[in-house]
Write a protein that holds these residues in place. Structure first.
Motif, PDB file in Angstrom:
ATOM      1  N   TYR A  35      -2.290  36.579 -48.264  1.00 10.40           N
ATOM      2  CA  TYR A  35      -2.165  35.520 -49.262  1.00 10.40           C
ATOM      3  C   TYR A  35      -1.512  34.275 -48.666  1.00 10.40           C
ATOM      4  O   TYR A  35      -1.899  33.143 -48.973  1.00 10.40           O
ATOM      5  CB  TYR A  35      -1.358  35.997 -50.474  1.00 10.40           C
ATOM      6  N   ASP A  36      -0.509  34.477 -47.793  1.00 12.49           N
ATOM      7  CA  ASP A  36       0.145  33.341 -47.130  1.00 12.49           C
ATOM      8  C   ASP A  36      -0.849  32.574 -46.263  1.00 12.49           C
ATOM      9  O   ASP A  36      -0.871  31.340 -46.266  1.00 12.49           O
ATOM     10  CB  ASP A  36       1.322  33.813 -46.273  1.00 12.49           C
ATOM     11  N   VAL A  37      -1.658  33.309 -45.513  1.00 15.59           N
ATOM     12  CA  VAL A  37      -2.660  32.664 -44.660  1.00 15.59           C
ATOM     13  C   VAL A  37      -3.668  31.910 -45.516  1.00 15.59           C
ATOM     14  O   VAL A  37      -4.032  30.763 -45.229  1.00 15.59           O
ATOM     15  CB  VAL A  37      -3.372  33.709 -43.769  1.00 15.59           C
ATOM     16  N   LEU A  38      -4.118  32.538 -46.583  1.00 22.22           N
ATOM     17  CA  LEU A  38      -5.087  31.922 -47.482  1.00 22.22           C
ATOM     18  C   LEU A  38      -4.513  30.643 -48.106  1.00 22.22           C
ATOM     19  O   LEU A  38      -5.202  29.623 -48.187  1.00 22.22           O
ATOM     20  CB  LEU A  38      -5.484  32.921 -48.568  1.00 22.22           C
ATOM     21  N   GLN A  39      -3.234  30.693 -48.501  1.00 24.05           N
ATOM     22  CA  GLN A  39      -2.600  29.512 -49.088  1.00 24.05           C
ATOM     23  C   GLN A  39      -2.492  28.400 -48.048  1.00 24.05           C
ATOM     24  O   GLN A  39      -2.716  27.228 -48.354  1.00 24.05           O
ATOM     25  CB  GLN A  39      -1.205  29.862 -49.631  1.00 24.05           C
ATOM     26  N   GLY A  40      -2.150  28.754 -46.809  1.00 26.20           N
ATOM     27  CA  GLY A  40      -2.083  27.755 -45.747  1.00 26.20           C
ATOM     28  C   GLY A  40      -3.424  27.096 -45.496  1.00 26.20           C
ATOM     29  O   GLY A  40      -3.512  25.879 -45.309  1.00 26.20           O
ATOM     30  N   LEU A  41      -4.491  27.894 -45.496  1.00 28.86           N
ATOM     31  CA  LEU A  41      -5.836  27.334 -45.321  1.00 28.86           C
ATOM     32  C   LEU A  41      -6.193  26.402 -46.471  1.00 28.86           C
ATOM     33  O   LEU A  41      -6.797  25.351 -46.270  1.00 28.86           O
ATOM     34  CB  LEU A  41      -6.868  28.461 -45.204  1.00 28.86           C
ATOM     35  N   HIS A  42      -5.784  26.780 -47.669  1.00 30.00           N
ATOM     36  CA  HIS A  42      -6.063  25.942 -48.835  1.00 30.00           C
ATOM     37  C   HIS A  42      -5.267  24.638 -48.769  1.00 30.00           C
ATOM     38  O   HIS A  42      -5.821  23.555 -49.019  1.00 30.00           O
ATOM     39  CB  HIS A  42      -5.724  26.709 -50.114  1.00 30.00           C
ATOM     40  N   ASP A  43      -3.988  24.743 -48.414  1.00 27.47           N
ATOM     41  CA  ASP A  43      -3.134  23.551 -48.351  1.00 27.47           C
ATOM     42  C   ASP A  43      -3.631  22.542 -47.316  1.00 27.47           C
ATOM     43  O   ASP A  43      -3.502  21.334 -47.514  1.00 27.47           O
ATOM     44  CB  ASP A  43      -1.688  23.944 -48.016  1.00 27.47           C
ATOM     45  N   ASN A  44      -4.182  23.027 -46.214  1.00 30.14           N
ATOM     46  CA  ASN A  44      -4.659  22.142 -45.147  1.00 30.14           C
ATOM     47  C   ASN A  44      -6.100  21.691 -45.332  1.00 30.14           C
ATOM     48  O   ASN A  44      -6.640  20.984 -44.487  1.00 30.14           O
ATOM     49  CB  ASN A  44      -4.498  22.822 -43.790  1.00 30.14           C
ATOM     50  N   GLY A  45      -6.727  22.106 -46.406  1.00 27.63           N
ATOM     51  CA  GLY A  45      -8.084  21.657 -46.698  1.00 27.63           C
ATOM     52  C   GLY A  45      -9.167  22.394 -45.934  1.00 27.63           C
ATOM     53  O   GLY A  45     -10.333  22.005 -45.992  1.00 27.63           O
TER      54      GLY A  45
END
Length: 155
Positions: free
Chosen positions: A37-47
């Motif tokens: 989930y952390d990785v997924l959120q990071g990918l989302h935050d960076n576009g």
């Protein structure tokens, strides 16, 4: 005489086993799921996810653009050069390349901090066996390049 005991196994539904496994997964893999989930959120935050979604939607258009770009003479020449450079890298012994990779930064650092050598010091340095060996190799490479250039011009 003994009578056989009738046994009918219960019907097996593989979907039920998968559902049970899926229900138990959050407890068994909680730490891994939180990391995912952390990785997924990071990918989302960076576009990155938005970029991937757009790429999936226009995959054929992107592929066509890549194919068109790869048809140009520059791209073909670049790919050929890349293949030749890969062959060149494969022909060099790793130990030699490692020594070169160590020597370049060390030499540059020394050149920054030390006083420049005088003409006689440079000539003496060029007279060492190691320097002559490197100069011989470089002169052979330059000679081969000159031969190649002469073939192009017809000389």
């Amino acid at each position: 005489m003994a009578q056989p005991i009738p046994f009918t196994p219960p019907p097996y539904d593989p979907r039920e086993a998968l559902i049970r496994k899926l229900e138990n997964a959050p407890q068994e893999h909680a730490e891994a799921l939180l990391a995912a989930y952390d990785v997924l959120q990071g990918l989302h935050d960076n576009g990155v996810l938005e970029l991937l979604r757009g790429g999936l939607g226009s995959g054929e258009k992107i592929l066509q653009m890549l194919v068109d770009a790869s048809k140009t003479p520059e791209a073909i020449r670049g790919m050929r050069n890349l293949i030749i450079l890969a062959k060149l890298a494969n022909s060099i012994k790793p130990e030699l390349l490692e020594e070169l990779a160590k020597a370049v930064p060390e030499s540059l650092a020394q050149a920054k901090t030390e006083k420049p050598m005088g003409t006689w010091q440079l000539l003496r340095k060029m007279g060492s066996q190691d320097a002559r060996r490197a100069l011989t190799a470089m002169s052979r490479v330059l000679e081969a390049m000159g031969r190649g250039l002469g073939k192009r011009t017809g000389e």
